[in-house]
Scaffold this motif. Structure first.
Motif, PDB file in Angstrom:
ATOM      1  N   VAL A   1     -39.955 -25.592 -39.370  1.00 14.10           N
ATOM      2  CA  VAL A   1     -40.034 -25.508 -37.908  1.00 14.10           C
ATOM      3  C   VAL A   1     -41.475 -25.742 -37.459  1.00 14.10           C
ATOM      4  O   VAL A   1     -41.734 -26.465 -36.492  1.00 14.10           O
ATOM      5  N   VAL A   2     -42.419 -25.154 -38.174  1.00 11.96           N
ATOM      6  CA  VAL A   2     -43.834 -25.365 -37.855  1.00 11.96           C
ATOM      7  C   VAL A   2     -44.184 -26.845 -37.975  1.00 11.96           C
ATOM      8  O   VAL A   2     -44.881 -27.412 -37.120  1.00 11.96           O
ATOM      9  N   ALA A   3     -43.707 -27.486 -39.040  1.00  9.99           N
ATOM     10  CA  ALA A   3     -43.968 -28.914 -39.214  1.00  9.99           C
ATOM     11  C   ALA A   3     -43.405 -29.724 -38.048  1.00  9.99           C
ATOM     12  O   ALA A   3     -44.026 -30.701 -37.591  1.00  9.99           O
ATOM     13  N   ALA A   4     -42.250 -29.330 -37.545  1.00 11.26           N
ATOM     14  CA  ALA A   4     -41.652 -30.018 -36.403  1.00 11.26           C
ATOM     15  C   ALA A   4     -42.494 -29.815 -35.142  1.00 11.26           C
ATOM     16  O   ALA A   4     -42.635 -30.735 -34.320  1.00 11.26           O
TER      17      ALA A   4
ATOM     18  N   LYS B   1     -40.199 -25.989 -26.804  1.00 12.23           N
ATOM     19  CA  LYS B   1     -38.937 -26.726 -26.900  1.00 12.23           C
ATOM     20  C   LYS B   1     -38.470 -26.814 -28.354  1.00 12.23           C
ATOM     21  O   LYS B   1     -37.273 -26.655 -28.646  1.00 12.23           O
ATOM     22  N   VAL B   2     -39.394 -27.065 -29.266  1.00 11.28           N
ATOM     23  CA  VAL B   2     -39.028 -27.157 -30.688  1.00 11.28           C
ATOM     24  C   VAL B   2     -38.502 -25.813 -31.187  1.00 11.28           C
ATOM     25  O   VAL B   2     -37.486 -25.755 -31.889  1.00 11.28           O
ATOM     26  N   LEU B   3     -39.164 -24.739 -30.839  1.00 10.03           N
ATOM     27  CA  LEU B   3     -38.705 -23.416 -31.255  1.00 10.03           C
ATOM     28  C   LEU B   3     -37.292 -23.151 -30.747  1.00 10.03           C
ATOM     29  O   LEU B   3     -36.433 -22.649 -31.487  1.00 10.03           O
ATOM     30  N   ALA B   4     -37.047 -23.495 -29.486  1.00 12.63           N
ATOM     31  CA  ALA B   4     -35.720 -23.270 -28.904  1.00 12.63           C
ATOM     32  C   ALA B   4     -34.659 -24.104 -29.606  1.00 12.63           C
ATOM     33  O   ALA B   4     -33.552 -23.629 -29.890  1.00 12.63           O
ATOM     34  N   GLU B   5     -34.999 -25.355 -29.927  1.00 18.42           N
ATOM     35  CA  GLU B   5     -34.042 -26.244 -30.596  1.00 18.42           C
ATOM     36  C   GLU B   5     -33.648 -25.722 -31.971  1.00 18.42           C
ATOM     37  O   GLU B   5     -32.521 -25.940 -32.430  1.00 18.42           O
ATOM     38  N   HIS B   6     -34.568 -25.030 -32.651  1.00 13.09           N
ATOM     39  CA  HIS B   6     -34.302 -24.534 -34.001  1.00 13.09           C
ATOM     40  C   HIS B   6     -33.863 -23.071 -34.025  1.00 13.09           C
ATOM     41  O   HIS B   6     -33.627 -22.511 -35.102  1.00 13.09           O
TER      42      HIS B   6
ATOM     43  N   ALA C   1     -43.994 -19.988 -36.639  1.00  9.09           N
ATOM     44  CA  ALA C   1     -42.588 -19.765 -36.301  1.00  9.09           C
ATOM     45  C   ALA C   1     -42.042 -18.649 -37.168  1.00  9.09           C
ATOM     46  O   ALA C   1     -42.520 -18.422 -38.287  1.00  9.09           O
ATOM     47  N   VAL C   2     -41.033 -17.968 -36.653  1.00  8.32           N
ATOM     48  CA  VAL C   2     -40.360 -16.900 -37.383  1.00  8.32           C
ATOM     49  C   VAL C   2     -38.881 -17.234 -37.473  1.00  8.32           C
ATOM     50  O   VAL C   2     -38.234 -17.521 -36.462  1.00  8.32           O
ATOM     51  N   VAL C   3     -38.343 -17.216 -38.702  1.00  6.67           N
ATOM     52  CA  VAL C   3     -36.917 -17.438 -38.937  1.00  6.67           C
ATOM     53  C   VAL C   3     -36.383 -16.253 -39.736  1.00  6.67           C
ATOM     54  O   VAL C   3     -36.846 -15.999 -40.854  1.00  6.67           O
ATOM     55  N   ASP C   4     -35.453 -15.520 -39.151  1.00  4.70           N
ATOM     56  CA  ASP C   4     -34.855 -14.359 -39.823  1.00  4.70           C
ATOM     57  C   ASP C   4     -35.916 -13.393 -40.358  1.00  4.70           C
ATOM     58  O   ASP C   4     -35.776 -12.829 -41.448  1.00  4.70           O
ATOM     59  N   GLY C   5     -36.983 -13.220 -39.585  1.00  5.60           N
ATOM     60  CA  GLY C   5     -38.017 -12.259 -39.946  1.00  5.60           C
ATOM     61  C   GLY C   5     -39.081 -12.787 -40.880  1.00  5.60           C
ATOM     62  O   GLY C   5     -40.014 -12.043 -41.229  1.00  5.60           O
ATOM     63  N   TRP C   6     -39.010 -14.065 -41.280  1.00  3.25           N
ATOM     64  CA  TRP C   6     -39.993 -14.647 -42.198  1.00  3.25           C
ATOM     65  C   TRP C   6     -40.845 -15.672 -41.461  1.00  3.25           C
ATOM     66  O   TRP C   6     -40.337 -16.456 -40.672  1.00  3.25           O
ATOM     67  N   HIS C   7     -42.147 -15.657 -41.760  1.00  2.00           N
ATOM     68  CA  HIS C   7     -43.118 -16.389 -40.962  1.00  2.00           C
ATOM     69  C   HIS C   7     -43.619 -17.663 -41.630  1.00  2.00           C
ATOM     70  O   HIS C   7     -43.731 -17.751 -42.852  1.00  2.00           O
ATOM     71  N   GLY C   8     -43.960 -18.643 -40.772  1.00  2.00           N
ATOM     72  CA  GLY C   8     -44.695 -19.834 -41.160  1.00  2.00           C
ATOM     73  C   GLY C   8     -45.892 -19.986 -40.242  1.00  2.00           C
ATOM     74  O   GLY C   8     -45.848 -19.548 -39.086  1.00  2.00           O
ATOM     75  N   ASP C   9     -46.970 -20.612 -40.726  1.00  2.00           N
ATOM     76  CA  ASP C   9     -48.209 -20.713 -39.952  1.00  2.00           C
ATOM     77  C   ASP C   9     -48.986 -21.913 -40.485  1.00  2.00           C
ATOM     78  O   ASP C   9     -49.196 -22.030 -41.692  1.00  2.00           O
ATOM     79  N   ALA C  10     -49.398 -22.816 -39.599  1.00  2.00           N
ATOM     80  CA  ALA C  10     -50.158 -23.982 -40.034  1.00  2.00           C
ATOM     81  C   ALA C  10     -50.929 -24.564 -38.857  1.00  2.00           C
ATOM     82  O   ALA C  10     -50.584 -24.341 -37.695  1.00  2.00           O
TER      83      ALA C  10
END
Length: 278
Positions: free
Chosen positions: A19-22, A46-51, A98-107
C-alpha cells in the motif's frame, strides 16, 4: 524489547508495504510544478481508501496530515499545505505509511520537480538512496544493528561531493523498528556511535525502517514553530530515502518495494527473500 515477527506477520506487513508503494507511485505523478503539497496528501488518502488501509501518520502525535512533504531545505516532517506550491527545480521528499490489520509499513523517497536540476542535487539523492540500499544489504543473520549503521555511513563517507566538502549525515533523526507500531525499538542511527555499542543481534523476524537523511551541508537541524517541520540549520537542501525491511530465514525482504527489493539487492550480490504474497 525488539519485536520479532513470525512469517505470517511479515506477510501481513508486506501487505501494508505494498500500500505504501502504491502511495509512492500516486504521489510521484502529482509532484509536478504548480501542484500543492496538499494535492499529494489527497492522492495518498485516495490510495489508502482504495486499499481499505489506514494512515499511520494522520493523528500521530497530533500530526495533521496523511503524508510528510519535505521541500528543499526541509529534512523531514513537512506538513502538506495548499500554500506550499511546487516549482520547477524543487526537491521534495515524501514520507508515508499504511496500516493493514494492525501491521505497519513506512517508506520515503526523494523526487525532482520539473527538470533542469543541478548535478549536485541529483548526486545528493543518489548517494542517499544508495546508502539506504547498502544498509539493507547489511541486514544479515548473525550481524548486529551497528552493521547497518556502519554500512549507511561508510557508503556516504566514500562518495565525493561535487564542489568539495562533505555530506551532512543528519544526526537527530534515524531509522527504527516497525511492526505493530510505526516507531518501535531499536533506534537506528545512520552513523556509528561507539558509545551505543553494537546493538541487538539481527535474527529472522527482525524488522527495520532504514532511512538515511543527508544534506549538502550541515548534519544539524532545527524544528520550526509548527513543532513538526525540521530544516537544516544552514539552509542547505537535503534528501530522505526509506524502506521497511524484514530479515527472514531466506534473507532480507524489502516490504515497501514493489519487487521486494529483488532487483536492487541482486546488484549488490544479495539474494532477496521470496515474496510471501507471491
Amino acid at each position: 524489547m525488539v519485536q520479532i515477527k513470525s512469517p505470517e506477520q511479515i506477510a501481513k506487513m508486506r501487505e501494508a508495504g505494498l500500500v505504501v508503494a502504491a502511495i509512492h507511485a500516486a504521489t510521484r505523478e502529482v509532484a509536478v510544478p504548480g501542484a500543492s503539497t496538499r494535492d499529494l496528501d489527497e492522492a495518498a488518502r485516495k490510495v489508502l481508501a482504495e486499499h481499505g488501509a489506514k494512515s499511520n501518520f494522520l493523528g500521530y502525535g497530533g500530526f495533521p496530515a496523511t503524508i510528510c512533504t519535505s521541500v528543499n531545505d526541509v529534512v523531514v516532517h513537512g506538513i502538506p499545505s495548499e500554500d506550499v506550491v511546487l516549482k520547477d527545480g524543487d526537491l521534495i521528499s515524501v514520507d508515508c505509511g499504511a496500516v493493514v490489520d494492525g501491521w505497519h509499513g513506512d517508506a520515503a523517497y526523494t523526487a525532482f520537480v520539473g527538470s533542469g536540476h543541478a548535478p549536485e542535487l541529483v548526486e545528493l539523492s543518489r548517494v542517499t538512496e544508495e546508502s539506504m540500499w547498502a544498509g539493507i544489504a547489511a541486514m544479515k543473520q548473525g550481524g548486529r544493528l551497528v552493521d547497518v549503521s556502519r554500512a549507511v555511513e561508510t557508503y556516504i563517507r566514500r562518495q565525493p561531493k561535487p564542489g568539495g566538502g562533505k555530506y551532512g549525515i543528519i544526526e537527530d533523526y534515524g531509522g527504527h523498528g516497525i511492526g505493530t507500531e510505526m516507531h518501535m525499538d531499536p533506534h537506528l542511527l545512520n552513523y556509528v556511535d561507539r558509545r551505543r555499542g553494537k546493538g541487538p543481534k539481527l535474527v529472522p523476524g527482525f524488522c527495520l525502517a532504514i532511512e538515511p537523511m543527508v544534506s549538502l551541508g550541515t548534519p544539524r537541524t532545527k524544528v520550526l514553530e509548527d513543532e513538526w517541520t525540521v530544516i537544516t540549520t544552514d539552509g542547505t537542501w537535503s534528501s530522505h530515502w526509506e524502506h521497511s525491511v524484514a530479515l527472514t530465514e531466506q534473507g532480507p525482504l524489502v516490504l515497501t518495494a514493489p519487487d521486494g527489493g529483488r532487483a536492487k539487492l541482486a546488484e549488490l550480490g544479495v539474494a532477496a527473500a521470496p515474496d510471501p504474497l507471491g
